[in-house]
Write an enzyme that holds these catalytic residues in place. Structure first.
Site, PDB file in Angstrom:
ATOM      1  N   TYR A 135      -6.462 -17.018  10.304  1.00  0.00           N
ATOM      2  CA  TYR A 135      -5.964 -16.424   9.058  1.00  0.00           C
ATOM      3  C   TYR A 135      -4.444 -16.386   9.159  1.00  0.00           C
ATOM      4  O   TYR A 135      -3.852 -17.102   9.957  1.00  0.00           O
ATOM      5  CB  TYR A 135      -6.625 -15.027   8.954  1.00  0.00           C
ATOM      6  CG  TYR A 135      -6.413 -14.278   7.672  1.00  0.00           C
ATOM      7  CD1 TYR A 135      -6.592 -14.876   6.433  1.00  0.00           C
ATOM      8  CD2 TYR A 135      -6.071 -12.921   7.703  1.00  0.00           C
ATOM      9  CE1 TYR A 135      -6.415 -14.151   5.262  1.00  0.00           C
ATOM     10  CE2 TYR A 135      -5.898 -12.192   6.546  1.00  0.00           C
ATOM     11  CZ  TYR A 135      -6.065 -12.815   5.324  1.00  0.00           C
ATOM     12  OH  TYR A 135      -5.891 -12.096   4.171  1.00  0.00           O
ATOM     13  N   ARG A 188      -0.663 -21.162  -5.383  1.00  0.00           N
ATOM     14  CA  ARG A 188       0.251 -20.187  -4.743  1.00  0.00           C
ATOM     15  C   ARG A 188      -0.400 -19.734  -3.440  1.00  0.00           C
ATOM     16  O   ARG A 188      -1.054 -18.717  -3.379  1.00  0.00           O
ATOM     17  CB  ARG A 188       0.483 -18.995  -5.695  1.00  0.00           C
ATOM     18  CG  ARG A 188       1.578 -18.056  -5.332  1.00  0.00           C
ATOM     19  CD  ARG A 188       1.276 -17.157  -4.126  1.00  0.00           C
ATOM     20  NE  ARG A 188       0.580 -15.929  -4.396  1.00  0.00           N
ATOM     21  CZ  ARG A 188      -0.293 -15.369  -3.525  1.00  0.00           C
ATOM     22  NH1 ARG A 188      -0.605 -15.955  -2.382  1.00  0.00           N
ATOM     23  NH2 ARG A 188      -0.882 -14.236  -3.827  1.00  0.00           N
ATOM     24  N   LYS A 206     -10.435 -17.242   4.649  1.00  0.00           N
ATOM     25  CA  LYS A 206     -10.935 -15.960   4.099  1.00  0.00           C
ATOM     26  C   LYS A 206     -12.432 -15.833   4.353  1.00  0.00           C
ATOM     27  O   LYS A 206     -12.934 -14.754   4.658  1.00  0.00           O
ATOM     28  CB  LYS A 206     -10.652 -15.881   2.605  1.00  0.00           C
ATOM     29  CG  LYS A 206      -9.174 -15.763   2.265  1.00  0.00           C
ATOM     30  CD  LYS A 206      -8.775 -14.343   1.932  1.00  0.00           C
ATOM     31  CE  LYS A 206      -7.262 -14.238   1.757  1.00  0.00           C
ATOM     32  NZ  LYS A 206      -6.770 -12.889   1.566  1.00  0.00           N
ATOM     33  N   GLU A 277      -8.691 -16.688  -5.330  1.00  0.00           N
ATOM     34  CA  GLU A 277      -7.691 -16.538  -4.277  1.00  0.00           C
ATOM     35  C   GLU A 277      -6.493 -17.435  -4.534  1.00  0.00           C
ATOM     36  O   GLU A 277      -6.645 -18.638  -4.800  1.00  0.00           O
ATOM     37  CB  GLU A 277      -8.324 -16.911  -2.922  1.00  0.00           C
ATOM     38  CG  GLU A 277      -7.452 -16.600  -1.717  1.00  0.00           C
ATOM     39  CD  GLU A 277      -7.239 -15.113  -1.505  1.00  0.00           C
ATOM     40  OE1 GLU A 277      -8.222 -14.355  -1.590  1.00  0.00           O
ATOM     41  OE2 GLU A 277      -6.088 -14.705  -1.257  1.00  0.00           O
ATOM     42  N   ASP A 278      -5.336 -16.849  -4.441  1.00  0.00           N
ATOM     43  CA  ASP A 278      -4.080 -17.597  -4.434  1.00  0.00           C
ATOM     44  C   ASP A 278      -3.922 -18.572  -5.605  1.00  0.00           C
ATOM     45  O   ASP A 278      -3.493 -19.728  -5.444  1.00  0.00           O
ATOM     46  CB  ASP A 278      -3.885 -18.302  -3.083  1.00  0.00           C
ATOM     47  CG  ASP A 278      -3.591 -17.279  -1.971  1.00  0.00           C
ATOM     48  OD1 ASP A 278      -3.594 -16.059  -2.261  1.00  0.00           O
ATOM     49  OD2 ASP A 278      -3.359 -17.690  -0.824  1.00  0.00           O
ATOM     50  N   ASP A 300      -8.667 -11.364  -5.380  1.00  0.00           N
ATOM     51  CA  ASP A 300      -8.272 -10.739  -4.120  1.00  0.00           C
ATOM     52  C   ASP A 300      -6.801 -10.341  -4.111  1.00  0.00           C
ATOM     53  O   ASP A 300      -6.427  -9.291  -3.581  1.00  0.00           O
ATOM     54  CB  ASP A 300      -8.567 -11.737  -3.001  1.00  0.00           C
ATOM     55  CG  ASP A 300      -8.342 -11.153  -1.632  1.00  0.00           C
ATOM     56  OD1 ASP A 300      -8.656  -9.968  -1.441  1.00  0.00           O
ATOM     57  OD2 ASP A 300      -7.873 -11.891  -0.748  1.00  0.00           O
ATOM     58  N   ASP A 301      -5.941 -11.174  -4.688  1.00  0.00           N
ATOM     59  CA  ASP A 301      -4.501 -10.901  -4.615  1.00  0.00           C
ATOM     60  C   ASP A 301      -4.106  -9.722  -5.492  1.00  0.00           C
ATOM     61  O   ASP A 301      -3.206  -8.956  -5.146  1.00  0.00           O
ATOM     62  CB  ASP A 301      -3.711 -12.157  -4.995  1.00  0.00           C
ATOM     63  CG  ASP A 301      -4.017 -13.272  -4.024  1.00  0.00           C
ATOM     64  OD1 ASP A 301      -3.632 -13.151  -2.863  1.00  0.00           O
ATOM     65  OD2 ASP A 301      -4.708 -14.235  -4.415  1.00  0.00           O
ATOM     66  N   ASN A 450       3.283 -12.767   3.124  1.00  0.00           N
ATOM     67  CA  ASN A 450       2.715 -13.656   4.142  1.00  0.00           C
ATOM     68  C   ASN A 450       3.236 -15.073   3.941  1.00  0.00           C
ATOM     69  O   ASN A 450       3.578 -15.440   2.821  1.00  0.00           O
ATOM     70  CB  ASN A 450       1.187 -13.685   4.007  1.00  0.00           C
ATOM     71  CG  ASN A 450       0.579 -12.340   4.290  1.00  0.00           C
ATOM     72  OD1 ASN A 450       0.908 -11.694   5.267  1.00  0.00           O
ATOM     73  ND2 ASN A 450      -0.314 -11.895   3.418  1.00  0.00           N
TER      74      ASN A 450
HETATM   75  N1  LIG Z   1      -0.465  -8.284   2.477  1.00  0.00           N
HETATM   76  C1  LIG Z   1      -1.396  -8.769   1.691  1.00  0.00           C
HETATM   77  O1  LIG Z   1      -2.591  -8.471   1.832  1.00  0.00           O
HETATM   78  C2  LIG Z   1      -1.007  -9.679   0.593  1.00  0.00           C
HETATM   79  C3  LIG Z   1       0.223 -10.267   0.541  1.00  0.00           C
HETATM   80  N2  LIG Z   1       0.548 -11.104  -0.477  1.00  0.00           N
HETATM   81  C4  LIG Z   1       1.831 -11.764  -0.428  1.00  0.00           C
HETATM   82  O2  LIG Z   1       2.646 -11.328  -1.480  1.00  0.00           O
HETATM   83  C5  LIG Z   1       3.579 -12.351  -1.799  1.00  0.00           C
HETATM   84  C6  LIG Z   1       3.660 -12.465  -3.304  1.00  0.00           C
HETATM   85  O3  LIG Z   1       2.422 -12.838  -3.833  1.00  0.00           O
HETATM   86  P1  LIG Z   1       2.193 -12.825  -5.413  1.00  0.00           P
HETATM   87  O4  LIG Z   1       2.543 -11.517  -6.002  1.00  0.00           O
HETATM   88  O5  LIG Z   1       0.846 -13.330  -5.666  1.00  0.00           O
HETATM   89  O6  LIG Z   1       3.278 -13.897  -5.858  1.00  0.00           O
HETATM   90  P2  LIG Z   1       3.926 -14.064  -7.253  1.00  0.00           P
HETATM   91  O7  LIG Z   1       4.536 -15.399  -7.281  1.00  0.00           O
HETATM   92  O8  LIG Z   1       2.948 -13.703  -8.317  1.00  0.00           O
HETATM   93  O9  LIG Z   1       5.083 -12.943  -7.298  1.00  0.00           O
HETATM   94  C7  LIG Z   1       6.253 -12.974  -6.531  1.00  0.00           C
HETATM   95  C8  LIG Z   1       7.220 -11.968  -7.125  1.00  0.00           C
HETATM   96  O10 LIG Z   1       8.324 -11.840  -6.255  1.00  0.00           O
HETATM   97  C9  LIG Z   1       9.519 -11.945  -7.028  1.00  0.00           C
HETATM   98  N3  LIG Z   1      10.573 -12.460  -6.163  1.00  0.00           N
HETATM   99  C10 LIG Z   1      10.626 -13.622  -5.483  1.00  0.00           C
HETATM  100  N4  LIG Z   1      11.766 -13.720  -4.789  1.00  0.00           N
HETATM  101  C11 LIG Z   1      12.466 -12.593  -5.053  1.00  0.00           C
HETATM  102  C12 LIG Z   1      13.726 -12.116  -4.656  1.00  0.00           C
HETATM  103  N5  LIG Z   1      14.514 -12.803  -3.833  1.00  0.00           N
HETATM  104  N6  LIG Z   1      14.124 -10.911  -5.140  1.00  0.00           N
HETATM  105  C13 LIG Z   1      13.346 -10.202  -5.963  1.00  0.00           C
HETATM  106  N7  LIG Z   1      12.145 -10.603  -6.375  1.00  0.00           N
HETATM  107  C14 LIG Z   1      11.707 -11.795  -5.923  1.00  0.00           C
HETATM  108  C15 LIG Z   1       9.163 -12.877  -8.166  1.00  0.00           C
HETATM  109  O11 LIG Z   1      10.088 -12.685  -9.213  1.00  0.00           O
HETATM  110  P3  LIG Z   1       9.985 -13.455 -10.625  1.00  0.00           P
HETATM  111  O12 LIG Z   1       8.824 -12.780 -11.329  1.00  0.00           O
HETATM  112  O13 LIG Z   1      11.289 -13.188 -11.266  1.00  0.00           O
HETATM  113  O14 LIG Z   1       9.721 -14.878 -10.299  1.00  0.00           O
HETATM  114  C16 LIG Z   1       7.768 -12.370  -8.487  1.00  0.00           C
HETATM  115  O15 LIG Z   1       7.827 -11.250  -9.334  1.00  0.00           O
HETATM  116  C17 LIG Z   1       3.101 -13.608  -1.078  1.00  0.00           C
HETATM  117  O16 LIG Z   1       3.907 -13.825   0.046  1.00  0.00           O
HETATM  118  C18 LIG Z   1       1.710 -13.258  -0.614  1.00  0.00           C
HETATM  119  O17 LIG Z   1       1.400 -13.886   0.604  1.00  0.00           O
HETATM  120  C19 LIG Z   1      -0.309 -11.348  -1.513  1.00  0.00           C
HETATM  121  C20 LIG Z   1      -1.556 -10.807  -1.503  1.00  0.00           C
HETATM  122  C21 LIG Z   1      -2.017  -9.983  -0.408  1.00  0.00           C
HETATM  123  C1  LIG Z   2      -3.321 -12.067   2.163  1.00  0.00           C
HETATM  124  C2  LIG Z   2      -3.295 -12.785   0.914  1.00  0.00           C
HETATM  125  O1  LIG Z   2      -4.269 -12.788   0.177  1.00  0.00           O
HETATM  126  C3  LIG Z   2      -2.111 -13.480   0.524  1.00  0.00           C
HETATM  127  O2  LIG Z   2      -1.108 -13.401   1.215  1.00  0.00           O
HETATM  128  O3  LIG Z   2      -2.155 -14.149  -0.511  1.00  0.00           O
HETATM  129 MG   LIG Z   3      -4.121 -14.337  -1.247  1.00  0.00          MG
END
Ligand SMILES: NC(=O)C1=CN([C@@H]2O[C@H](COP(=O)(O)OP(=O)(O)OC[C@H]3O[C@@H](n4cnc5c(N)ncnc54)[C@H](OP(=O)(O)O)[C@@H]3O)[C@@H](O)[C@H]2O)C=CC1
Ligand SMILES: CC(=O)C(=O)O
Ligand SMILES: [Mg+2]
Length: 603
Positions: A135, A188, A206, A277-278, A300-301, A450
């Site tokens: 993972y 993504r 997963k 997912e993603d 999941d996200d 991540n």
């Molecule tokens: N710990 C866990 O269990 C999980 C972790 N994650 C992680 O979360 C991260 C984001 O996932 P997700 O929300 O789906 O992705 P998205 O692409 O949907 O969202 C990313 C967000 O981050 C913003 N962003 C990117 N760069 C910057 C920066 N430099 N300054 C400020 N804001 C920024 C983007 O802004 P804008 O809207 O303006 O583009 C957007 O709003 C990934 O790395 C994923 O691996 C996700 C799910 C689970």
């Molecule tokens: C953990 C997870 O689901 C992610 O980083 O997208």
């Molecule tokens: Mg995910």
């Protein structure tokens, strides 16, 4: 689950036939013994070989003398009969001899392809060491290189060009009646962007955790990648790339394809739970709202991450010394995960008596343009509107430092997929704002992106910049570390705030209670029950999630409470008499039922 009907698999694969009682035969040592063989007996020696070649049948060196005879395996495997412990020790020695994480992953992946039981025994018994390989973070590197590393299929690959054949493809899966699928379109993957068909690694990873962390039988798991092309130029130019060499279609066409996929799944595998997912942000929100009331599915996200971060936050607030009413949260990242988490937290606050408006006002979301406000001049996508501020007095805050200075938060959550955006000045400003409220207060800092290369800051930085006061959780695991103070050392333990603490138990619960839908209440209860699943030692240590070695215990608790929530919500299709029977024994009978269903190989 352990109740899985292996004979159905055998029947399905048409590889063997029953011929009942075997009678007398030479045993493993050449002695003549009488066997009461109830296992199937392959008709030819080739059948024995087939047993060893089928990863779900192969038991490696665990085959008993009786099985070696009855399955025509004598001489096809070495003489030794070994305990699970010895075989696991061999595997761990091999893994540790590999130099890179990718090589370790490839070893594990080959093991899974040869002997499923042994793979899961190794994973379950060494989860702290091996989860980061199957993972995040290693799976991120695997996805980046998937087309190069490819040796054999491990999933269903459904391209948009095959849209007329989705049902046929689903039926081509060799194991009958899968109970859970993880589907991605690779748009993504973790924080690595659009990886196209290479993103299939995340579905595979997963699902390995559905089995490893919640005991869903591996034959009941189905990884799927929907190949609709990719915007990733590196992949498109790579001669080895395995996916469609095409740009992604318009959202409308992608949605039609998704509609067809969901209809086909409901037709071919009506019982199967679908985990999205993603998917990139817009699709993630759109598909969740489009399908969640129609099919048995969840994202999941948005939801799994929302639940896991809420669970950790509940524990963190208790440790922080900042009363719940005074909590103020800044989120960096307003995408599917950021908004999903913030919404789950709003639910928490409203259940504690706050109005929805007051709860919403506890959150300040920051994206690439700064604080999300109504009047900053850009057209906000729908998912950001709910948290958009209108109390900024016309002032726009472009940097995180400015936002922290303005908000004076108690907690900072990172879901940006951007390494290092929690700088020293940001983290020190967070600490200063918490310190200003009174002594003994502790900042909550969750850099959750991540894989590790995308984490907003490291654990060591967080400890150094807060003089060790931080309550910390990251998406991928950091190691504990110690700092020497004179002649003694203080060891700091990080938490891993990853949806792996939620999706396996949520899925297990939904499957076992035969839920027709996954409701928001089931997701919320998953969070609440996870927050209550820590044992005394974990609480004493100041952790906010159970040790990862106890993830299976946590999944049982989550599954049980999810099942009960499903019943309350009227979506469990189990007979009422079953619930009444369990209820007589409080949680004991239901817990026992879940534990009996759990796959625990070579035990
Ligand atoms: N710990 C866990 O269990 C999980 C972790 N994650 C992680 O979360 C991260 C984001 O996932 P997700 O929300 O789906 O992705 P998205 O692409 O949907 O969202 C990313 C967000 O981050 C913003 N962003 C990117 N760069 C910057 C920066 N430099 N300054 C400020 N804001 C920024 C983007 O802004 P804008 O809207 O303006 O583009 C957007 O709003 C990934 O790395 C994923 O691996 C996700 C799910 C689970
Ligand atoms: C953990 C997870 O689901 C992610 O980083 O997208
Ligand atoms: Mg995910």
């Amino acid at each position: 689950m352990s109740s899985v009907d292996i004979s159905a698999i055998e029947e399905h694969m048409k590889m063997a036939s029953l011929d009942g009682l075997r009678g007398y035969a030479q045993d493993h040592y050449g002695e003549v013994q009488q066997y009461r063989t109830t296992d199937y007996v392959p008709k030819s020696a080739a059948g024995g070989f087939q047993v060893l070649r089928e990863p779900l049948w192969n038991k490696g060196l665990s085959f008993t003398p009786e099985e070696r005879v009855s399955k025509n395996l004598t001489g096809l495997i070495p003489h030794a009969m070994e305990s699970a412990e010895t075989q696991v020790a061999r595997c761990m020695k091999m893994i540790n001899s590999r130099q890179t994480n990718i090589d370790k992953y490839l070893y594990l992946s080959a093991l899974k392809d040869q002997n499923v039981d042994l793979f899961y025994r190794v994973l379950i018994d060494n989860v702290r060491e091996l989860m980061p390989l199957v993972y995040t973070p290693t799976i991120g590197d695997v996805c980046l290189q998937y087309s190069t590393l490819y040796t054999r299929p491990e999933a269903l690959y459904i391209s948009i060009k095959q849209r007329k054949s989705i049902r046929t493809i689903l039926r081509n899966w060799p194991y009958p009646n899968p109970e859970i699928c993880v589907v991605t379109d690779g748009s993504r993957i973790l924080g690595l962007g659009d990886l196209g068909v290479n993103g299939v690694g995340i579905s595979i990873g997963k699902l390995a955790l559905y089995t490893g962390a919640a005991g869903i039988h591996p034959s009941k798991t189905l990884p799927i990648v929907l190949d609709t092309g990719t915007a990733n130029e590196t992949n498109l130019k790579d001669p080895l790339y395995l996916g469609l060499r095409a740009k992604r279609p318009s959202p409308a066409v992608a949605q039609e394809f998704m509609d067809e996929f969901m209809e086909a799944v409901a037709d071919v595998y009506p019982e199967m739970l679908v985990q999205f997912e993603d998917f990139e942000t817009e699709k993630a929100f759109n598909y969740l709202s489009r399908y969640q009331h129609k099919y048995k599915c969840f994202n999941d996200d948005i939801q799994g991450t929302g639940a896991v971060v809420l669970a950790g936050y509940i524990g963190a607030v208790n440790l922080s010394g900042v009363p719940i009413e005074e909590q103020r949260l800044v989120f960096m990242g307003a995408g599917s995960a950021g908004v999903g988490v913030a919404k789950q937290m709003v639910e928490y606050y409203t259940r504690r008596g706050l109005s929805e408006q007051a709860a919403r006002e506890k959150f300040w979301l920051v994206d690439t343009k700064g604080l999300v406000t109504n009047d900053r001049g850009d057209k906000l996508p729908d998912h950001k509107k709910y948290f958009s501020r209108q109390d900024n007095g016309g002032h726009q805050f472009r940097t995180l430092e400015e936002v922290i200075e303005y908000v004076r938060p108690s907690a900072l959550v990172g879901l940006t997929a951007t390494f290092g955006v929690f700088t020293e000045s940001v983290v020190r400003a967070l600490k200063a704002s918490v310190d200003a409220g009174g002594s003994g207060r502790r900042p909550i800092l969750f850099p959750l992106s991540n894989p590790l290369t995308k984490a907003e800051c490291t654990f060591e930085q967080a400890i150094q910049w807060t003089e060790g006061t931080v309550i910390f959780a990251s998406g991928s695991p950091f190691a504990s570390f110690s700092i020497k103070h004179g002649d003694h050392a203080v060891t700091y333990h990080p938490n891993q705030g990853n949806n792996v603490y939620v999706f396996p138990g949520l899925g297990l619960g939904a499957i076992l209670c035969k839920a027709s839908k996954v409701t928001d209440e089931m997701v919320y209860i998953a969070a609440q029950s996870l927050s209550e699943s820590l044992n005394a030692e974990e609480i004493h240590k100041g952790l906010i999630y159970p040790h990862i070695e106890r993830v299976r215990d946590a999944s049982v608790v989550v599954a049980r409470e999810v099942m009960k929530a499903a019943r309350r919500e009227g979506v469990s299709t189990l007979p009422e008499s079953q619930w009444v029977e369990w209820e007589e024994w409080g949680d004991v009978a239901l817990t026992k039922f879940i534990k009996e269903k759990i796959y625990d190989p070579l035990k």
